[in-house]
Design a protein around this motif. Structure first.
Motif, PDB file in Angstrom:
ATOM      1  N   TRP A 108       0.867  -1.172   0.000  1.00 36.40           N
ATOM      2  CA  TRP A 108       0.000   0.000   0.000  1.00 36.40           C
ATOM      3  C   TRP A 108       0.904   1.222   0.000  1.00 36.40           C
ATOM      4  O   TRP A 108       1.833   1.319   0.791  1.00 36.40           O
ATOM      5  N   VAL A 109       0.636   2.164  -0.886  1.00 32.46           N
ATOM      6  CA  VAL A 109       1.408   3.396  -0.984  1.00 32.46           C
ATOM      7  C   VAL A 109       0.492   4.549  -0.587  1.00 32.46           C
ATOM      8  O   VAL A 109      -0.650   4.627  -1.034  1.00 32.46           O
ATOM      9  N   ARG A 110       1.003   5.412   0.294  1.00 25.86           N
ATOM     10  CA  ARG A 110       0.254   6.592   0.732  1.00 25.86           C
ATOM     11  C   ARG A 110       0.862   7.840   0.142  1.00 25.86           C
ATOM     12  O   ARG A 110       2.068   8.051   0.234  1.00 25.86           O
ATOM     13  N   PHE A 111       0.012   8.656  -0.455  1.00 25.58           N
ATOM     14  CA  PHE A 111       0.440   9.969  -0.939  1.00 25.58           C
ATOM     15  C   PHE A 111      -0.184  11.009  -0.005  1.00 25.58           C
ATOM     16  O   PHE A 111      -1.353  11.341  -0.136  1.00 25.58           O
ATOM     17  N   SER A 112       0.609  11.504   0.934  1.00 24.01           N
ATOM     18  CA  SER A 112       0.117  12.487   1.902  1.00 24.01           C
ATOM     19  C   SER A 112      -0.082  13.839   1.236  1.00 24.01           C
ATOM     20  O   SER A 112       0.703  14.235   0.370  1.00 24.01           O
ATOM     21  N   GLU A 113      -1.128  14.521   1.684  1.00 22.27           N
ATOM     22  CA  GLU A 113      -1.413  15.890   1.259  1.00 22.27           C
ATOM     23  C   GLU A 113      -1.507  16.050  -0.253  1.00 22.27           C
ATOM     24  O   GLU A 113      -1.148  17.085  -0.796  1.00 22.27           O
ATOM     25  N   GLU A 126      -2.501   6.874 -12.978  1.00 17.76           N
ATOM     26  CA  GLU A 126      -1.327   7.446 -13.641  1.00 17.76           C
ATOM     27  C   GLU A 126      -0.204   7.700 -12.636  1.00 17.76           C
ATOM     28  O   GLU A 126       0.947   7.378 -12.879  1.00 17.76           O
ATOM     29  N   ILE A 127      -0.570   8.279 -11.501  1.00 16.98           N
ATOM     30  CA  ILE A 127       0.419   8.563 -10.453  1.00 16.98           C
ATOM     31  C   ILE A 127       1.019   7.254  -9.949  1.00 16.98           C
ATOM     32  O   ILE A 127       2.233   7.110  -9.849  1.00 16.98           O
ATOM     33  N   GLY A 128       0.163   6.292  -9.625  1.00 13.99           N
ATOM     34  CA  GLY A 128       0.635   5.008  -9.114  1.00 13.99           C
ATOM     35  C   GLY A 128       1.468   4.237 -10.103  1.00 13.99           C
ATOM     36  O   GLY A 128       2.398   3.519  -9.732  1.00 13.99           O
ATOM     37  N   SER A 129       1.170   4.388 -11.403  1.00  8.92           N
ATOM     38  CA  SER A 129       1.907   3.637 -12.426  1.00  8.92           C
ATOM     39  C   SER A 129       3.365   4.050 -12.506  1.00  8.92           C
ATOM     40  O   SER A 129       4.192   3.326 -13.044  1.00  8.92           O
ATOM     41  N   VAL A 130       3.691   5.220 -11.957  1.00 11.37           N
ATOM     42  CA  VAL A 130       5.091   5.641 -11.889  1.00 11.37           C
ATOM     43  C   VAL A 130       5.867   4.694 -10.971  1.00 11.37           C
ATOM     44  O   VAL A 130       7.041   4.424 -11.187  1.00 11.37           O
ATOM     45  N   ILE A 131       5.176   4.160  -9.963  1.00  8.87           N
ATOM     46  CA  ILE A 131       5.800   3.257  -9.004  1.00  8.87           C
ATOM     47  C   ILE A 131       5.729   1.814  -9.469  1.00  8.87           C
ATOM     48  O   ILE A 131       6.669   1.053  -9.337  1.00  8.87           O
ATOM     49  N   GLY A 132       4.580   1.427 -10.008  1.00  9.48           N
ATOM     50  CA  GLY A 132       4.383   0.043 -10.451  1.00  9.48           C
ATOM     51  C   GLY A 132       2.959  -0.156 -10.944  1.00  9.48           C
ATOM     52  O   GLY A 132       2.232   0.805 -11.203  1.00  9.48           O
ATOM     53  N   LEU A 133       2.552  -1.405 -11.026  1.00  9.27           N
ATOM     54  CA  LEU A 133       1.218  -1.749 -11.487  1.00  9.27           C
ATOM     55  C   LEU A 133       0.210  -1.461 -10.378  1.00  9.27           C
ATOM     56  O   LEU A 133       0.310  -2.012  -9.287  1.00  9.27           O
ATOM     57  N   VAL A 134      -0.763  -0.592 -10.644  1.00  7.59           N
ATOM     58  CA  VAL A 134      -1.786  -0.258  -9.666  1.00  7.59           C
ATOM     59  C   VAL A 134      -2.826  -1.380  -9.663  1.00  7.59           C
ATOM     60  O   VAL A 134      -3.453  -1.663 -10.675  1.00  7.59           O
ATOM     61  N   LEU A 135      -2.995  -2.013  -8.503  1.00 11.25           N
ATOM     62  CA  LEU A 135      -3.927  -3.121  -8.374  1.00 11.25           C
ATOM     63  C   LEU A 135      -5.269  -2.680  -7.802  1.00 11.25           C
ATOM     64  O   LEU A 135      -6.303  -3.269  -8.096  1.00 11.25           O
ATOM     65  N   ARG A 136      -5.228  -1.647  -6.976  1.00 13.37           N
ATOM     66  CA  ARG A 136      -6.451  -1.215  -6.307  1.00 13.37           C
ATOM     67  C   ARG A 136      -6.263   0.189  -5.764  1.00 13.37           C
ATOM     68  O   ARG A 136      -5.163   0.576  -5.384  1.00 13.37           O
ATOM     69  N   ILE A 137      -7.360   0.925  -5.734  1.00 13.25           N
ATOM     70  CA  ILE A 137      -7.372   2.239  -5.095  1.00 13.25           C
ATOM     71  C   ILE A 137      -8.286   2.127  -3.888  1.00 13.25           C
ATOM     72  O   ILE A 137      -9.399   1.591  -3.986  1.00 13.25           O
ATOM     73  N   ASP A 138      -7.838   2.605  -2.761  1.00 13.80           N
ATOM     74  CA  ASP A 138      -8.586   2.549  -1.515  1.00 13.80           C
ATOM     75  C   ASP A 138      -9.979   3.169  -1.692  1.00 13.80           C
ATOM     76  O   ASP A 138     -10.135   4.196  -2.355  1.00 13.80           O
ATOM     77  N   PHE A 139     -10.988   2.558  -1.067  1.00 14.18           N
ATOM     78  CA  PHE A 139     -12.368   3.023  -1.179  1.00 14.18           C
ATOM     79  C   PHE A 139     -12.514   4.482  -0.741  1.00 14.18           C
ATOM     80  O   PHE A 139     -13.170   5.285  -1.401  1.00 14.18           O
ATOM     81  N   ILE A 156       5.216  -3.588  -6.875  1.00 11.77           N
ATOM     82  CA  ILE A 156       6.509  -2.948  -7.091  1.00 11.77           C
ATOM     83  C   ILE A 156       7.528  -3.967  -7.580  1.00 11.77           C
ATOM     84  O   ILE A 156       7.633  -5.060  -7.027  1.00 11.77           O
ATOM     85  N   ASP A 157       8.273  -3.597  -8.584  1.00  8.29           N
ATOM     86  CA  ASP A 157       9.333  -4.429  -9.128  1.00  8.29           C
ATOM     87  C   ASP A 157      10.571  -4.271  -8.243  1.00  8.29           C
ATOM     88  O   ASP A 157      11.134  -3.181  -8.139  1.00  8.29           O
ATOM     89  N   LEU A 158      10.988  -5.353  -7.585  1.00  5.94           N
ATOM     90  CA  LEU A 158      12.121  -5.293  -6.663  1.00  5.94           C
ATOM     91  C   LEU A 158      13.461  -5.145  -7.376  1.00  5.94           C
ATOM     92  O   LEU A 158      14.470  -4.833  -6.741  1.00  5.94           O
ATOM     93  N   ASP A 159      13.475  -5.366  -8.678  1.00  2.19           N
ATOM     94  CA  ASP A 159      14.722  -5.226  -9.430  1.00  2.19           C
ATOM     95  C   ASP A 159      15.028  -3.774  -9.799  1.00  2.19           C
ATOM     96  O   ASP A 159      16.107  -3.474 -10.275  1.00  2.19           O
ATOM     97  N   GLN A 164      14.641   5.625  -8.261  1.00  2.00           N
ATOM     98  CA  GLN A 164      14.118   5.858  -9.607  1.00  2.00           C
ATOM     99  C   GLN A 164      12.631   6.236  -9.532  1.00  2.00           C
ATOM    100  O   GLN A 164      12.184   7.167 -10.189  1.00  2.00           O
ATOM    101  N   PHE A 165      11.851   5.550  -8.699  1.00  2.43           N
ATOM    102  CA  PHE A 165      10.431   5.852  -8.549  1.00  2.43           C
ATOM    103  C   PHE A 165      10.250   7.247  -7.950  1.00  2.43           C
ATOM    104  O   PHE A 165       9.407   8.015  -8.378  1.00  2.43           O
ATOM    105  N   TYR A 166      11.046   7.533  -6.940  1.00  4.14           N
ATOM    106  CA  TYR A 166      10.965   8.820  -6.257  1.00  4.14           C
ATOM    107  C   TYR A 166      11.239   9.960  -7.239  1.00  4.14           C
ATOM    108  O   TYR A 166      10.514  10.944  -7.282  1.00  4.14           O
ATOM    109  N   MET A 167      12.264   9.820  -8.037  1.00  2.00           N
ATOM    110  CA  MET A 167      12.627  10.860  -8.998  1.00  2.00           C
ATOM    111  C   MET A 167      11.529  11.024 -10.051  1.00  2.00           C
ATOM    112  O   MET A 167      11.225  12.139 -10.462  1.00  2.00           O
ATOM    113  N   ARG A 168      10.924   9.913 -10.479  1.00  2.00           N
ATOM    114  CA  ARG A 168       9.845   9.997 -11.472  1.00  2.00           C
ATOM    115  C   ARG A 168       8.613  10.677 -10.890  1.00  2.00           C
ATOM    116  O   ARG A 168       7.918  11.416 -11.574  1.00  2.00           O
TER     117      ARG A 168
END
Length: 177
Positions: A108-113, A126-139, A156-159, A164-168
């Motif tokens: 689970w990834v949290r985007f504060s504020e 779109e935002i989540g896809s920068v990190i990886g494959l979005v499987l679900r958005i919280d209700f 998230i791809d561990l390789d 890299q995700f942070y910079m993107r």
């Protein structure tokens, strides 16, 4: 070495029992089989029978009798036993523990504020896809009933390095230094 040629029908038949099976590995610590299966049962609370098979090299195969239990575990999570993360993936034919490498995890990834105008399913994907494959958005995120943070479940791809995700993400929002 002798070769055995199996027909497509035979392969399909021998794979059916494993179609509702997951491959599980605990990251961070060696955990005993009986302890792990006890904790998994307590955490997942399956409604139907669930078989656990040790595969070696800390991999366990979990075979479900119920497709609902299988889906709940596969789509739920991330799963934690104690303070250790469970990597889970669907069973695949020809899985060999000595060659196996789990290269992704679900978190689970949290985007504060995050500004409320970004609480749109398309934009969040779109935002989540920068990190990886979005499987679900919280209700609560999709219903826009909580605005303190947006929460996405992402594979998230561990390789790939996390920097890299942070910079993107910084580039996506124009927050580059």
């Amino acid at each position: 070495m002798a070769k055995v040629k199996l027909s497509k029908e035979m392969k399909a038949r021998i794979r059916v029992p494993w179609s509702k099976a997951l491959i599980v590995k605990v990251y961070g610590r060696l955990v005993g089989f009986h302890y792990l299966t006890f904790k998994i049962n307590a955490s997942w609370k399956p409604m139907a029978k669930m078989d656990c098979v040790t595969l070696g090299r800390d991999f366990i195969l979990i075979r479900f009798s119920s497709i609902n239990d299988y889906d709940k575990v596969l789509r739920g999570g991330p799963w934690i036993i104690g303070e250790y993360f469970l990597a889970i993936k669907p069973w695949e034919p020809y899985f060999k523990v000595f060659e196996a490498k789990l290269t992704s995890v679900v978190v689970w990834v949290r985007f504060s504020e995050l500004p409320i105008e970004f609480y749109d399913a398309f934009i969040l994907k779109e935002i989540g896809s920068v990190i990886g494959l979005v499987l679900r958005i919280d209700f609560y995120t999709t219903s826009k009933t909580k605005g303190g943070y947006a929460r996405l479940r992402v594979q998230i791809d561990l390789d790939k390095p996390l920097k890299q995700f942070y910079m993107r993400l910084l580039a996506l929002f124009g927050w580059e230094d």
